[in-house]
Scaffold this motif. Structure first.
Motif, PDB file in Angstrom:
ATOM      1  N   LYS A 131       0.839  -1.195   0.000  1.00 57.49           N
ATOM      2  CA  LYS A 131       0.000   0.000   0.000  1.00 57.49           C
ATOM      3  C   LYS A 131       0.874   1.245   0.000  1.00 57.49           C
ATOM      4  CE  LYS A 131      -3.818  -2.261   2.441  1.00 57.49           C
ATOM      5  NZ  LYS A 131      -4.622  -2.300   3.684  1.00 57.49           N
ATOM      6  N   GLN A 132       0.634   2.112  -0.956  1.00 57.21           N
ATOM      7  CA  GLN A 132       1.468   3.303  -1.087  1.00 57.21           C
ATOM      8  C   GLN A 132       1.332   4.211   0.131  1.00 57.21           C
ATOM      9  OE1 GLN A 132       1.821   4.474  -5.053  1.00 57.21           O
ATOM     10  NE2 GLN A 132       2.424   6.584  -4.649  1.00 57.21           N
ATOM     11  N   GLY A 133       0.150   4.235   0.723  1.00 58.92           N
ATOM     12  CA  GLY A 133      -0.070   5.100   1.880  1.00 58.92           C
ATOM     13  C   GLY A 133       0.628   4.622   3.140  1.00 58.92           C
ATOM     14  N   SER A 134       1.119   3.373   3.130  1.00 58.12           N
ATOM     15  CA  SER A 134       1.778   2.843   4.328  1.00 58.12           C
ATOM     16  C   SER A 134       3.253   3.214   4.397  1.00 58.12           C
ATOM     17  CB  SER A 134       1.641   1.311   4.351  1.00 58.12           C
ATOM     18  OG  SER A 134       2.405   0.731   3.306  1.00 58.12           O
ATOM     19  N   LYS A 186      10.680   8.629   6.309  1.00 55.71           N
ATOM     20  CA  LYS A 186      11.994   8.388   6.917  1.00 55.71           C
ATOM     21  C   LYS A 186      12.687   7.163   6.319  1.00 55.71           C
ATOM     22  CE  LYS A 186      10.427   5.596  10.868  1.00 55.71           C
ATOM     23  NZ  LYS A 186      10.443   5.497  12.341  1.00 55.71           N
ATOM     24  N   GLY A 187      11.952   6.301   5.662  1.00 54.23           N
ATOM     25  CA  GLY A 187      12.557   5.133   5.031  1.00 54.23           C
ATOM     26  C   GLY A 187      11.500   4.139   4.612  1.00 54.23           C
ATOM     27  N   TRP A 188      11.717   3.486   3.468  1.00 55.74           N
ATOM     28  CA  TRP A 188      10.743   2.534   2.949  1.00 55.74           C
ATOM     29  C   TRP A 188      11.202   1.111   3.224  1.00 55.74           C
ATOM     30  CZ3 TRP A 188       8.852   4.351  -2.558  1.00 55.74           C
ATOM     31  CH2 TRP A 188       8.188   5.585  -2.419  1.00 55.74           C
ATOM     32  N   SER A 189      10.359   0.348   3.860  1.00 55.47           N
ATOM     33  CA  SER A 189      10.584  -1.081   4.048  1.00 55.47           C
ATOM     34  C   SER A 189       9.536  -1.808   3.220  1.00 55.47           C
ATOM     35  CB  SER A 189      10.466  -1.452   5.532  1.00 55.47           C
ATOM     36  OG  SER A 189      10.668  -2.823   5.709  1.00 55.47           O
ATOM     37  N   LEU A 190       9.938  -2.290   2.060  1.00 56.25           N
ATOM     38  CA  LEU A 190       8.979  -2.844   1.103  1.00 56.25           C
ATOM     39  C   LEU A 190       8.727  -4.324   1.386  1.00 56.25           C
ATOM     40  CD1 LEU A 190      10.277  -1.134  -2.155  1.00 56.25           C
ATOM     41  CD2 LEU A 190       8.462  -0.377  -0.611  1.00 56.25           C
ATOM     42  N   VAL A 191       8.064  -4.580   2.495  1.00 54.57           N
ATOM     43  CA  VAL A 191       7.765  -5.953   2.875  1.00 54.57           C
ATOM     44  C   VAL A 191       6.298  -6.258   2.580  1.00 54.57           C
ATOM     45  CG1 VAL A 191       9.541  -6.005   4.657  1.00 54.57           C
ATOM     46  CG2 VAL A 191       7.247  -5.206   5.241  1.00 54.57           C
ATOM     47  N   ASN A 192       5.966  -7.549   2.589  1.00 53.20           N
ATOM     48  CA  ASN A 192       4.580  -7.903   2.319  1.00 53.20           C
ATOM     49  C   ASN A 192       3.696  -7.544   3.517  1.00 53.20           C
ATOM     50  OD1 ASN A 192       4.731 -10.045   4.246  1.00 53.20           O
ATOM     51  ND2 ASN A 192       5.622 -11.380   2.676  1.00 53.20           N
ATOM     52  N   GLU A 193       2.393  -7.663   3.328  1.00 53.68           N
ATOM     53  CA  GLU A 193       1.453  -7.171   4.330  1.00 53.68           C
ATOM     54  C   GLU A 193       1.602  -7.902   5.668  1.00 53.68           C
ATOM     55  OE1 GLU A 193      -3.352  -6.179   4.689  1.00 53.68           O
ATOM     56  OE2 GLU A 193      -2.505  -7.032   2.855  1.00 53.68           O
ATOM     57  N   GLN A 194       1.807  -9.221   5.625  1.00 52.87           N
ATOM     58  CA  GLN A 194       1.949  -9.987   6.858  1.00 52.87           C
ATOM     59  C   GLN A 194       3.201  -9.561   7.629  1.00 52.87           C
ATOM     60  OE1 GLN A 194       1.543 -11.254   3.833  1.00 52.87           O
ATOM     61  NE2 GLN A 194      -0.435 -12.339   3.872  1.00 52.87           N
ATOM     62  N   THR A 195       4.307  -9.391   6.895  1.00 58.31           N
ATOM     63  CA  THR A 195       5.543  -8.956   7.546  1.00 58.31           C
ATOM     64  C   THR A 195       5.398  -7.544   8.078  1.00 58.31           C
ATOM     65  OG1 THR A 195       6.869 -10.372   6.096  1.00 58.31           O
ATOM     66  CG2 THR A 195       8.012  -8.561   7.185  1.00 58.31           C
ATOM     67  N   ARG A 196       4.738  -6.690   7.294  1.00 53.46           N
ATOM     68  CA  ARG A 196       4.540  -5.302   7.735  1.00 53.46           C
ATOM     69  C   ARG A 196       3.714  -5.257   9.024  1.00 53.46           C
ATOM     70  NH1 ARG A 196       5.267  -0.544   5.699  1.00 53.46           N
ATOM     71  NH2 ARG A 196       5.897  -1.408   3.707  1.00 53.46           N
ATOM     72  N   ASP A 197       2.722  -6.129   9.127  1.00 49.36           N
ATOM     73  CA  ASP A 197       1.901  -6.152  10.338  1.00 49.36           C
ATOM     74  C   ASP A 197       2.729  -6.532  11.561  1.00 49.36           C
ATOM     75  OD1 ASP A 197      -0.308  -5.402   8.920  1.00 49.36           O
ATOM     76  OD2 ASP A 197      -1.150  -7.424   8.735  1.00 49.36           O
ATOM     77  N   VAL A 198       3.640  -7.516  11.376  1.00 45.57           N
ATOM     78  CA  VAL A 198       4.500  -7.917  12.495  1.00 45.57           C
ATOM     79  C   VAL A 198       5.431  -6.774  12.888  1.00 45.57           C
ATOM     80  CG1 VAL A 198       6.281  -9.527  13.271  1.00 45.57           C
ATOM     81  CG2 VAL A 198       4.391 -10.354  11.857  1.00 45.57           C
ATOM     82  N   ILE A 199       6.029  -6.115  11.884  1.00 49.38           N
ATOM     83  CA  ILE A 199       6.944  -5.010  12.173  1.00 49.38           C
ATOM     84  C   ILE A 199       6.211  -3.871  12.864  1.00 49.38           C
ATOM     85  CG2 ILE A 199       8.372  -3.213  11.095  1.00 49.38           C
ATOM     86  CD1 ILE A 199       9.202  -5.306   9.018  1.00 49.38           C
ATOM     87  N   SER A 200       5.003  -3.575  12.395  1.00 47.90           N
ATOM     88  CA  SER A 200       4.212  -2.513  13.031  1.00 47.90           C
ATOM     89  C   SER A 200       3.910  -2.864  14.485  1.00 47.90           C
ATOM     90  CB  SER A 200       2.909  -2.301  12.253  1.00 47.90           C
ATOM     91  OG  SER A 200       3.169  -1.848  10.950  1.00 47.90           O
TER      92      SER A 200
END
Length: 1003
Positions: free
Chosen positions: A695-698, A702-716
């Motif tokens: 998602k572009q809005g996510s 400060k820096g782009w971490s182009l991970v998939n949605e599941q990984t992004r949820d864990v990082i968040s």
């Protein structure tokens, strides 16, 4: 695998009539038709295109053999998969002795080596020989040189599997051919054609530059560079045309006979102007041509000896090159490297060749691999061609704003040529082969080809390029000229010229231009022209897009912008920084210049246009990329493919990504691929398999971490589960994250002992030191290296003057200074122009090293954190320290969960290594313990206990002497590690599904 019945039948027929076949009367054409064709058909190759594939995808191309002086100028067969060459087969009549005769083997190897094919086959059916064609062919080689397989026809029945397992179509598709090629690769003696040809033309440049400078003393540096480049380009062009049968073979070779070689060579150049009409040969003013003619080179003086030596190395048997099969991309790769150097004139007017400053600074020239070009072209040019006809396709305008030697423009042009040919042949070809301006014609093999006029029309309508280097512009033109003539020969070209009464090549001066794509003429509005000398104006080379491409710009812009821009740090461009700051939203004081090429390229697109580029991926996380990231969020990103540490540029340490943008309103999400493996032939397939939406809005500035949605949820979730490490350790006395010392004097133990023996007081200045490689995960630190610590008072007093500082140090610490001059110091020392340098830090910076602390290396596959319990070690700049001895913190930092987190917010380097730097370290989330809660207290206590065990176990492991003891301790370490990881999962409240994601990513 037994031989097929057809092959057994062929063996029987050959055996029965062997004497007649070996007589010499039986021809090569006969053996091809009666034996070799059915032989390879038995290997499942479609020898006669019975499946009706388009020209571009035929399995086998029987080359049109051009006989010149008894020498065949093309390999007899080219075997392909998906249109890509895999191997050549050279056929001979059975009376030729393939086992011992030098000539056939040398001929085949020249073809395949020039075509950059790893293996190829020489056969007369009686004999079957396979050659490793990566080894440079030399005229004195025996027939056995580089031969990896030899088999007489009598062995086909029993050894058929040896052939079929490598050369059958099905096995080639499965990769067996490539595996065999790799297994037979000889490390010694291999010399790729592009490397050798680069050395060749570089030697020509040296010879010509020295001689032209000597014989023509009035030339300026720029004129000398122009003259040498033009001469080489023209000779290469004519020589390639000879091997392709477009020019009479041996025209250049004949110049070796007699004197006045250069005047006679110039006669050939003038005739070429009449024949081709290209800017490469343009010596007189013509009303319809806006480009100024070359009024320099025809009047030069060049010695016969130099030119004769150059020409000799272009022909058999001295030349290993077969120019008829030399791929266009190989020529481009060679020229890209060639253009990385420039000729300079000394005060005595002697020519010296040296690296261009910007190339030297950037660490080399980055030529884009063909598979990358093809992918970007397909996803830009290919996408916009969908649903079009040749008439509507003629309106597409394709630009490379930093075209270099033309690799992207050649790729785009080839795609257009193939598309047009397939469109015409699929839409009543006979109709398009008729009339006054036929689009296609029937070639000697019965296949339809694009007419020369159509190839010229496509080039002039669709292809545009700009480069700041005038030599690069000329090379791009040369490559495109050769692409126009590809597939033509003397007969077909003469027919085209006679029919249309026009010369063969177009004038590209309105399509390919020299200038600075990033700097417009308004640069001079705030500049005093008198303050810029001629060289500075030449280097800045402002470019007005509205003036240079008026029809394109007034029509809304380009449909497609593609390329691989230069990587040049902005600090090299001091006088341009003000201009960049004023004109580019993506400006940052230390940004790489490719940042501005992204903004410029997108700004040149018309609505709905496509932008495709390969650049370093550093912009996604580096501080200088923040303005670009902010700017990018308001654009329609279509795709980002990140190659990470995969070797796209094998000889360079760049970490590239492909960026595709559409000039339209942003979409909610775009496609991302973080490639895990790289097989060039399967790039598109890998991207399709591994891509996912982001998602572009996510994305954060400060820096782009182009991970998939599941990984992004864990990082968040992790970000929200604790405080950043930088906050956790900062604010307490001497706490914080600090890098090790740079420019430190490092000595070994023996030198330390000598220093202290001479002067006991020097012991206070000598401290044990660790480099990053000395630091292991939970490991007890040990080192036999020491650094000389410069007194803090000296640091404050002499921070700006190295010479004065050294004199002061000699006075204050004479013994140490004497030994520093006497002893060889370790490689970590810095010694620059006779001056020693030291790290200059505030006093309290050093005090942090004198205390207990956590240490870690700056480069590692995963975090390697340990404790300096004694508080005695200093670190070099390949390590960091964290001013804390918190065992709880150490356990979290060494956990698999934090390895997962850090690996997804930072970049990977070659070999899969991570770079640990303050920017990312400070972001690591540390779970805060609430000591009012019994569950938190229990988790904290258990974590500390496990970390204490791991520290002790690693200490025991270091002292273990036997393999059995080491194995037993390591098993206990592994079990304790797993317990710690599980405890950290519990601390951060991860679910089973989230734990599975982490575990899968950190295997």
């Amino acid at each position: 695998m037994s031989a097929p019945d057809k092959v057994l039948e062929l063996v029987e027929i050959f055996n029965r009539n062997r004497e007649a076949y070996l007589s010499g009367v039986y021809s090569e054409a006969q053996v091809r038709l009666e034996f070799i064709d059915p032989f390879f058909k038995s290997l499942d190759w479609d020898m006669y295109n019975e499946k009706g594939y388009a020209e571009a995808y035929k399995d086998v191309i029987p080359e049109d053999a051009i006989k010149i002086g008894g020498v065949t100028k093309a390999p007899d067969y080219c075997f392909r998969i998906g249109g890509a060459r895999k191997f050549f087969v050279e056929a001979k009549k059975p009376s030729v002795d393939l086992r011992d005769d030098i000539s056939p083997a040398y001929q085949l190897r020249r073809y395949a080596w020039s075509g950059k094919l790893p293996l190829s086959v020489l056969t007369d059916f009686e004999e079957f020989a396979v050659y490793d064609c990566r080894i440079k062919p030399v005229k004195t080689d025996t027939a056995a040189t580089a031969r990896t397989l030899y088999m007489p026809y009598t062995d086909y029945e029993n050894r058929w599997d040896d052939i079929a397992s490598i050369f059958s179509r099905d096995e080639v598709l499965k990769g067996s051919f490539d595996k065999y090629a790799e297994s037979t690769k000889r490390k010694r003696g291999t010399a790729e054609v592009d490397d050798v040809f680069l050395e060749e033309i570089e030697s020509w440049r040296d010879m010509l530059a020295r001689n032209i400078a000597l014989r023509n003393p009035g030339l300026t540096t720029r004129e000398l560079n122009y003259a040498v480049q033009r001469t080489i380009d023209r000779i290469i062009f004519l020589r390639i045309c000879e091997d392709r049968g477009i020019e009479d073979y041996g025209k250049l070779m004949a110049l070796q006979n007699g004197a006045n070689v250069y005047p006679r060579l110039c006669d050939l150049f003038v005739k070429a102007d009449e024949r081709y009409n290209s800017g490469l040969f343009h010596f007189r003013h013509e009303k319809e041509r806006p480009e100024a003619p070359d009024e320099l080179t025809l009047g030069l003086t060049i010695d016969d000896k130099v030119l004769k030596e150059l020409i000799k190395r272009l022909y058999y048997p001295d030349s290993p090159y077969e120019f008829s099969v030399l791929p266009a991309n190989i020529l481009g790769q060679v020229y890209e490297q060639f253009l990385g150097k420039v000729i300079r004139l000394t005060p005595k007017h002697r020519a010296v060749v040296e690296d261009k400053p910007e190339v030297k600074k950037a660490g080399g020239v980055y030529y884009t691999p063909t598979y990358i070009v093809d992918y970007i072209v397909k996803n830009t040019v290919g996408e916009l061609l969908e649903g079009k006809t040749p008439k509507t396709a003629s309106k597409l305008r394709i630009l490379d704003p930093a075209c270099g030697s033309g690799s992207f423009l050649i790729g785009a042009y080839q795609y257009l040529l193939d598309w047009h040919r397939d469109w015409y042949t699929g839409s009543d070809p006979e109709k398009w082969a008729k009339g006054r301006s036929p689009r296609i014609y029937e070639g000697p093999g019965g296949d339809y080809r694009l007419a020369t006029g159509e190839r010229k029309r496509i080039l002039l309508n669709n292809i545009y390029g700009v480069d700041i280097d005038p030599q690069a512009v000329e090379v791009t033109k040369l490559s495109l000229f050769l692409k126009i003539l590809e597939g033509e020969n003397e007969q077909t070209l003469a027919k085209q010229l006679q029919l249309f009464q026009e010369r063969a090549l177009p004038d590209l001066s309105e399509n390919i231009k020299c200038g600075n794509s990033l700097i417009g003429p308004d640069f001079y509005e705030d500049q005093q022209m008198s303050m810029l000398d001629e060289e500075e104006r030449y280097l800045i080379n402002v470019f007005d897009w509205n003036t240079e491409f008026p029809e394109v710009i007034s029509g809304g812009g380009f449909d497609i912008v593609i390329g691989n821009p230069p990587y040049v740090r902005q600090e090299m461009l001091g006088q341009l920084k003000g201009y960049f700051k004023e004109h580019y939203e993506t400006y940052h004081g230390i940004a790489d210049i490719y940042v501005y090429f992204i903004e410029r390229g997108v700004s040149l697109l018309k609505p709905g246009g496509l932008f495709g580029i390969i650049v370093a991926n550093k912009w996604m996380r580096a501080n200088y990329g923040k303005p670009l990231r902010r700017w990018m969020k308001s654009r329609h990103i279509k795709e980002i493919t990140d190659f990470g540490d995969l070797p796209v540029f094998p000889k360079e340490t760049t970490y590239p990504c492909i960026l595709l943008i559409c000039e339209s309103q942003p979409a909610s999400a775009f496609q991302v691929t973080i490639l895990k493996n790289l097989e060039p032939d399967r790039l598109e397939e890998h991207i399709e398999e591994q891509c996912y939406p982001v998602k572009q809005g996510s994305l954060e500035d400060k820096g782009w971490s182009l991970v998939n949605e599941q990984t992004r949820d864990v990082i968040s979730k992790l970000y929200g589960a604790g405080v950043e490490l930088g906050i956790y350790v900062e604010g307490k006395i001497y706490y914080g994250i600090k890098t090790g010392l740079n420019r430190a004097f490092v000595i070994d133990g023996e030198t330390r002992n000598r220093l202290i023996s001479d002067d006991e007081s020097s012991a206070e200045l000598i401290k044990p030191v660790l480099a990053g490689r000395d630091i292991g995960r939970y490991a007890y630190p040990k080192s036999d290296r020491y650094l000389i610590l410069v007194p803090c008072g000296w640091t404050r007093a002499h921070s700006g003057n190295t010479r004065d500082a050294w004199r002061w140090f000699q006075n204050e610490c004479p013994t140490v200074a004497k030994h520093l001059k006497r002893f060889d110091l370790a490689a970590t020392n810095r010694y620059d122009k006779g001056e020693y340098w030291w790290e200059l830090r505030p006093c309290d910076y050093y005090e942090a090293f004198e205390k207990q602390k956590i240490m870690l290396p700056d480069i590692a596959a995963r975090g390697r954190f340990t404790l300096d319990i004694e508080g005695r070690y200093y670190c070099l700049n390949t390590a960091y320290i964290i001013s804390s001895i918190d065992r709880y913190l150490l356990g979290i930092l060494n956990s698999k969960l934090i390895a997962f987190f850090y690996g997804n917010i930072s970049s990977k380097y070659r070999g899969g290594y991570l770079r640990f730097i303050y920017q990312y370290l400070s972001e690591i989330p540390i779970r805060i313990i609430d000591f009012s809660k019994p569950t938190d207290i229990a988790l904290h206590k258990r974590t500390v206990e496990l970390v204490e065990q791991l520290l002790e176990l690693h200490k025991q492991l270091a002292g273990a002497k036997t393999p059995g003891a080491k194995t037993a301790i390591q098993r206990q370490i592994d079990a304790t590690d797993r317990q710690t990881d599980n405890l950290v999962y519990e601390l951060y409240r991860l679910t089973e599904e989230e734990i599975k994601i982490v575990e899968e990513a950190t295997k």
